[in-house]
Design an enzyme around this catalytic site. Sequence first.
Site, short mmCIF file in Angstrom:
data_model
loop_
_atom_site.label_atom_id
_atom_site.label_comp_id
_atom_site.label_asym_id
_atom_site.label_seq_id
_atom_site.Cartn_x
_atom_site.Cartn_y
_atom_site.Cartn_z
N CYS A 1 13.95 46.19 67.77
CA CYS A 1 12.56 46.48 68.13
C CYS A 1 12.40 47.95 68.53
O CYS A 1 13.35 48.61 68.97
CB CYS A 1 12.15 45.58 69.27
SG CYS A 1 10.39 45.65 69.69
N ASP B 1 10.85 48.86 71.06
CA ASP B 1 10.74 48.86 72.51
C ASP B 1 11.66 49.92 73.12
O ASP B 1 12.85 49.98 72.81
CB ASP B 1 11.10 47.48 73.05
CG ASP B 1 10.68 47.27 74.49
OD1 ASP B 1 11.15 48.05 75.34
OD2 ASP B 1 9.90 46.35 74.77
N ARG C 1 12.99 50.11 75.85
CA ARG C 1 14.04 49.59 76.73
C ARG C 1 15.26 49.12 75.95
O ARG C 1 16.27 48.72 76.54
CB ARG C 1 13.49 48.43 77.56
CG ARG C 1 12.34 48.81 78.47
CD ARG C 1 11.62 47.60 79.01
NE ARG C 1 10.95 46.85 77.94
CZ ARG C 1 10.25 45.73 78.14
NH1 ARG C 1 10.16 45.23 79.37
NH2 ARG C 1 9.66 45.12 77.13
N HIS D 1 14.87 40.84 71.64
CA HIS D 1 15.09 41.08 73.07
C HIS D 1 14.09 40.30 73.91
O HIS D 1 13.02 39.89 73.43
CB HIS D 1 14.98 42.57 73.39
CG HIS D 1 13.60 43.14 73.21
ND1 HIS D 1 12.68 43.21 74.23
CD2 HIS D 1 12.99 43.66 72.11
CE1 HIS D 1 11.56 43.76 73.77
NE2 HIS D 1 11.72 44.04 72.49
N CYS E 1 9.56 40.57 74.72
CA CYS E 1 9.15 41.38 73.57
C CYS E 1 7.63 41.42 73.43
O CYS E 1 6.98 40.38 73.31
CB CYS E 1 9.77 40.82 72.29
SG CYS E 1 9.35 41.75 70.80
#
Length: 246
Positions: A39, A41, A43, A98, A101
Amino acid sequence: MKKLMRGLRQFQDTYVPSHKKLMATLAKGQSPNTLFITCSDSRVQPELITQAELGELFVIRNAGNIVPPFGATNGGEGATIEYAVKSLNVDHIIVCGHSSCGAMKGLLQIGQLEEKMPLVYNWLIHTEATRQLVEDNYNDLEKSDKLDMLVAENVLTQIENLRTYPAVRSMLHRGNLSLHGWIYNINDGSILAYDAERHAFVAPFSNLGKALNNNGSAHGAHAVSHMPGENRLARTQAERIFKGSY
């Protein structure tokens, strides 16, 4: 931006001088062993999570770590997959979802996205199979529990989508390529890997633990981990997460 510039200077002043041999080798070309699909993302950082060195991972990042089925779109994902398999000859492809999400949260309210974020809506349609599977079979779950289901099922959906690519299918047939499904837990940094033989998401070191444990007790018992949110689910619901779409 100032922080990024400081980081750039530190990279040039410390990392580059101490890795001259590696940098010189990479300047001649790349030979990554793994295609890592995850992803966008912020993080989730593949190289940090795996402690991979420069040049070891070939990475695809997008909202929801989605792999559109072959022919569904002419986007960069398909071209990158084909290049990784046919030109770079990667041995492994990892699809890593993850916890928490945002893309999967959007999938839970897909109908509200069409007007607000039409591009996001059109993108998430590529994993409609994930949404429908969870909605049809677990419509009674609370949103937080559905999100956990979506994260796990979405990883398995993308694994199946990878198999629709001719290059991937050909290499799988030859035994020259392996597909892996991972879930990264943002809360504690742990990883769960999908074990096709057990049809379960387990700690990636569990097979090693069982192999080292001759009496088949302690290490094996501690090998299996739990998905994010498992403690909120009934046993049958938790088992569904572990077993995926088998």
